[in-house]
Design an enzyme around this catalytic site. Structure first.
Site, PDB file in Angstrom:
ATOM      1  N   GLY A  10       0.885  -1.205  -0.031  1.00  0.00           N
ATOM      2  CA  GLY A  10      -0.037  -0.010   0.162  1.00  0.00           C
ATOM      3  C   GLY A  10       0.910   1.298  -0.061  1.00  0.00           C
ATOM      4  N   ALA A  11       1.971   1.202  -0.820  1.00  0.00           N
ATOM      5  CA  ALA A  11       2.864   2.122  -0.789  1.00  0.00           C
ATOM      6  C   ALA A  11       2.751   3.387  -1.345  1.00  0.00           C
ATOM      7  CB  ALA A  11       4.276   1.793  -1.441  1.00  0.00           C
ATOM      8  N   ASP A 178      -2.355   0.425  17.280  1.00  0.00           N
ATOM      9  CA  ASP A 178      -3.669   1.156  17.608  1.00  0.00           C
ATOM     10  C   ASP A 178      -2.748   2.667  17.635  1.00  0.00           C
ATOM     11  OD1 ASP A 178      -5.181   2.632  19.349  1.00  0.00           O
ATOM     12  OD2 ASP A 178      -6.473   0.993  19.727  1.00  0.00           O
ATOM     13  N   HIS A 179      -3.200   3.403  17.082  1.00  0.00           N
ATOM     14  CA  HIS A 179      -2.395   4.626  17.062  1.00  0.00           C
ATOM     15  C   HIS A 179      -2.634   5.551  18.409  1.00  0.00           C
ATOM     16  CE1 HIS A 179      -5.914   6.727  15.393  1.00  0.00           C
ATOM     17  NE2 HIS A 179      -5.266   8.082  15.799  1.00  0.00           N
ATOM     18  N   HIS A 241      -9.461   2.208  20.277  1.00  0.00           N
ATOM     19  CA  HIS A 241      -8.797   3.349  21.032  1.00  0.00           C
ATOM     20  C   HIS A 241      -9.296   3.757  22.409  1.00  0.00           C
ATOM     21  CE1 HIS A 241      -7.612   4.064  17.144  1.00  0.00           C
ATOM     22  NE2 HIS A 241      -8.314   4.537  16.519  1.00  0.00           N
ATOM     23  N   LYS A 341     -18.307  12.164  16.835  1.00  0.00           N
ATOM     24  CA  LYS A 341     -18.131  12.921  15.540  1.00  0.00           C
ATOM     25  C   LYS A 341     -18.775  14.346  15.540  1.00  0.00           C
ATOM     26  CE  LYS A 341     -15.605   9.956  12.979  1.00  0.00           C
ATOM     27  NZ  LYS A 341     -14.149   9.829  12.956  1.00  0.00           N
ATOM     28  N   LYS A 346     -12.254  19.611  19.151  1.00  0.00           N
ATOM     29  CA  LYS A 346     -11.349  18.447  19.285  1.00  0.00           C
ATOM     30  C   LYS A 346     -10.753  18.368  20.644  1.00  0.00           C
ATOM     31  CE  LYS A 346      -8.257  15.153  17.379  1.00  0.00           C
ATOM     32  NZ  LYS A 346      -8.828  13.722  17.061  1.00  0.00           N
TER      33      LYS A 346
HETATM   34  C1  BG6 Z   1      -8.948   6.538  13.465  1.00  0.00           C
HETATM   35  C2  BG6 Z   1     -10.376   6.731  13.146  1.00  0.00           C
HETATM   36  O1  BG6 Z   1      -8.678   5.359  13.922  1.00  0.00           O
HETATM   37  O2  BG6 Z   1      -8.962   7.680  14.481  1.00  0.00           O
HETATM   38  C3  BG6 Z   1     -10.918   8.126  12.746  1.00  0.00           C
HETATM   39  O3  BG6 Z   1     -10.782   5.694  12.177  1.00  0.00           O
HETATM   40  C4  BG6 Z   1     -10.888   8.986  13.910  1.00  0.00           C
HETATM   41  O4  BG6 Z   1     -12.277   7.921  12.451  1.00  0.00           O
HETATM   42  C5  BG6 Z   1      -9.298   9.172  14.186  1.00  0.00           C
HETATM   43  O5  BG6 Z   1     -10.996  10.173  13.166  1.00  0.00           O
HETATM   44  C6  BG6 Z   1      -9.090   9.782  15.335  1.00  0.00           C
HETATM   45  O6  BG6 Z   1      -7.687   9.939  15.602  1.00  0.00           O
HETATM   46  P1  BG6 Z   1      -7.061  11.148  16.203  1.00  0.00           P
HETATM   47  O7  BG6 Z   1      -5.604  10.761  16.542  1.00  0.00           O
HETATM   48  O8  BG6 Z   1      -7.171  12.498  15.296  1.00  0.00           O
HETATM   49  O9  BG6 Z   1      -7.719  11.375  17.636  1.00  0.00           O
END
Ligand code: BG6
Length: 490
Positions: A10-11, A178-179, A241, A341, A346
Site C-alpha cells: 500500500g505504498a 492502535d495509534h 482506542h 464525531k 477536538k
Molecule cells: C481513527 C478513526 O482510528 O482515529 C477515525 O478511524 C478518527 O475515524 C481517528 O478520526 C482519530 O484519531 P486522532 O488521532 O485524530 O484522535
C-alpha cells in the site's frame, strides 16, 4: 539496531503518505533508523524508483512535522527507497519480490535477514498477503508483521482473522497498531504511575470517585461513508482506542515492568471489566447520531445528509458508556467513556475525579460551600498535551470560601514525536509494549459484542444530537444519575 528491510504494502496509499513516510523521515533525522535500512514500496501501479522517491519527497514536504531542510540528508534518506509492482493475489509477484529483497540483502552484506512487512492496505487483503508471504519463502527469515485496525468486524470475524494470520506469523511477530497507544501522553501514563508514589497511592477506589475518558472530534464522516456507515463509533473508536485508553489508565504496574508485564496487566483489566448485560444496555450505553449544526461558526450537514449515507441509516456517530472494573482496586468506581464525531471541539482527555472527604464527612454548612470543587487530575492527550491538577485552597478575599486552583503543565507540540514515529520505532526494535496483543483485542470484542448486537437489533434508542455540541442529553443524564457531570464541557 538490526538491519531491516521494510516491505510496505500500500505504498501509494493515503496512510503511507500522511503518516508512514513522514514518521520514517523524522526517525531518520533523529538517527533512529537502522544503519542498513531499505524500504520496498509495493503497489498495483507501475512506478519507477525515481517517481516513487519523488512522491515520497512530496509527502514529506506536505506532512512532515519538521521541515525538509537538508538536501543531502534527504537524498541519503530517499536512496533507501525502492518500488516494486505487486498484485497481492499473485504468488509470482511475491517470488520476484523475494529475489529483489535477497539481492539487496546481499548488496548490504546482511547475513541475518530481518524483514518487516507493513500492511497499509484494507483488512480484506491481510489473509492473502500473509499466506503468500509464507508460500513464497519471503517469510523464511526473521520477520515481523505490522497491521492496522480494524482487526475484524466483530468477535467472530476477529477470531477468524487472527487464526488465519497465525498460520504465517506467531503472536510475537505480529504488531497490531492502535495509534492511540503511540500518542506521547498515552505512553507516559505508564511512567507517570510507576515513578510517582503520589499517584500510585491514590490509584484506587478509596480516593477516586470516577474516571472520564473522552475523545471528541469535530470532523464528520468525511469521505469515508463506505467504511464508517458500517462500523460506527463503536467499532471505529470505542472497541479499540477507547478501551486501550481504559486499559492503560486502569492497569496497576509494578515498578519495573517490561512489555510482557504491561500487556499482562492490561489483559487483567479487560478480564475484570464487568460484562454489560443485554437488558442493561440502554441504561449504560448511549448511542447518538449527529444532526445539522454549527461548528466553530461554520454550518455543517447532518449525518443523514452526508454524501454516501443512506437517509435511513441508524449508524452511531457517538457513543457514551458506563463501565465497571470488578477488581480490588476499582470496584465501585464508574468509568465513563465517550467519543463522537461533529462535537464542539477536538479533545482527547482523561479526567480523574477524586472523592470529596469534606463533603462526605462534614455536616458543617461552610464545608458544603458550593465553591468547593473535587480534586481533579487531568491528562490532556490531544490536540494539546498536558497534565492538570485541581486543588482546593481558601479564597483570601472571601474568608471561609474555597477556591479551586489549577496546577498546569503543557508540552509544546513541535518537539514531540508523532504517534507513528513512536510506534514504527518500537516495531523496528521489536518492542511490542505499545501494540495491541491478541488477548486484548479478543477481550475487547467480547466486551463490545452485546452492544453490537443491540445496535444491530435496534433495541437501544438512537439519540440525535446537534453538531457542535457535546452529544445527546442522554449522555449527560448517564453521569447525572450517579451525581456526576462531564468535566470541561463549556
Ligand atoms: C481513527 C478513526 O482510528 O482515529 C477515525 O478511524 C478518527 O475515524 C481517528 O478520526 C482519530 O484519531 P486522532 O488521532 O485524530 O484522535
Amino acid at each position: 539496531m538490526e538491519p531491516t528491510t521494510f516491505v510496505l504494502f500500500g505504498a501509494t496509499g493515503d496512510l503511507a503518505k500522511r503518516k508512514i513516510y513522514p514518521a520514517l523521515y523524522n526517525l531518520f533525522i533523529d538517527g533512529k533508523l537502522p544503519e542498513a535500512f531499505t524500504l520496498i514500496g509495493l503497489g498495483r501501479r507501475e512506478l519507477t524508483n525515481e517517481t516513487f522517491r519523488s512522491n515520497v519527497e512530496q509527502s514529506l514536504r506536505t506532512y512532515s512535522r519538521r521541515e525538509v531542510q537538508d538536501p543531502a540528508g534527504l537524498e541519503r534518506f530517499l536512496q533507501a527507497f525502492r518500488y516494486n509492482v505487486l498484485d497481492v493475489g499473485r504468488i509470482e509477484d511475491y517470488l520476484k519480490l523475494l529475489q529483489v529483497i535477497e539481492q539487496r540483502e546481499q548488496e548490504l552484506r546482511i547475513t541475518k535477514p530481518n524483514r518487516m512487512f507493513y500492511l497499509s492496505v484494507g483488512p480484506e487483503h491481510f489473509e492473502t498477503i500473509a499466506a503468500n508471504i509464507q508460500a513464497s519463502g519471503l517469510g523464511s527469515a526473521q520477520k515481523r508483521l505490522v497491521i492496522e485496525k480494524p482487526f475484524g468486524y466483530d468477535l467472530q470475524s476477529a477470531r477468524d482473522l487472527n487464526q488465519k494470520l497465525s498460520k504465517a506469523f506467531s503472536e510475537e511477530e505480529i504488531f497490531r497498531i492502535d495509534h492511540y497507544l503511540g500518542k506521547p501522553m498515552v505512553q507516559k501514563l505508564e511512567i507517570l504511575q510507576q515513578s510517582n508514589p503520589v499517584l500510585q497511592a491514590l490509584w484506587t477506589n478509596r480516593y477516586i470517585a470516577n474516571v472520564q475518558i473522552t475523545a471528541n472530534e469535530t470532523v464528520g464522516v468525511e469521505e469515508r461513508a463506505g467504511y464508517y456507515d458500517h462500523v460506527g463509533a463503536v467499532r471505529d473508536m470505542f472497541q479499540n482506542h477507547m478501551l486501550q485508553l481504559l486499559m492503560m489508565l486502569a492497569s496497576h504496574l509494578p515498578n519495573h515492568s517490561d512489555s510482557e508485564m504491561v500487556r499482562f496487566k492490561k489483559k487483567k483489566v479487560m478480564e475484570a471489566l464487568e460484562p454489560v448485560q443485554k437488558q442493561e444496555i440502554s441504561a449504560s450505553i448511549i448511542r447518538g447520531q449527529y444532526k445539522a449544526g454549527t461548528i466553530q461558526g461554520k454550518p455543517v450537514a447532518g449525518y443523514l445528509d452526508e454524501p454516501g449515507i443512506a437517509s435511513t441509516s441508524m449508524n452511531d456517530t457517538f457513543i457514551a458508556a458506563r463501565l465497571q472494573i470488578d477488581d480490588y482496586f476499582w470496584r465501585g468506581v464508574p468509568f465513563y467513556i465517550r467519543t463522537g464525531k461533529r462535537m464542539k471541539e477536538k479533545s482527547t482527555r482523561i479526567v480523574i475525579e477524586f472523592k470529596e472527604p469534606l463533603k462526605e464527612t462534614s455536616k458543617d454548612a461552610q464545608a458544603q460551600d458550593h465553591t468547593q470543587a473535587p480534586n481533579l487530575l487531568v491528562f490532556e492527550i490531544s490536540p494539546d498535551e498536558g497534565i492538570m491538577l485541581q486543588l482546593n485552597t481558601r479564597d483570601p478575599k472571601h474568608k471561609g470560601e474555597f477556591k479551586p486552583i489549577h496546577i498546569d503543565f503543557h508540552e509544546s507540540h513541535e518537539d514531540t514525536p508523532e504517534a507513528y514515529e513512536n510506534l514504527i520505532h518500537d516495531a523496528l526494535n521489536g518492542d511490542p509494549k505499545f501494540f495491541a496483543h491478541w488477548d486484548e483485542v479478543e477481550l475487547s470484542w467480547q466486551w463490545v459484542q452485546p452492544i453490537l448486537d443491540a445496535f444491530q437489533a435496534n433495541t437501544v434508542p438512537l439519540y440525535p444530537y446537534e453538531a457542535g455540541t457535546y452529544g445527546p442529553a442522554a449522555s449527560d443524564a448517564l453521569l447525572a444519575e450517579d451525581g456526576y457531570h462531564w468535566w470541561f464541557d463549556e
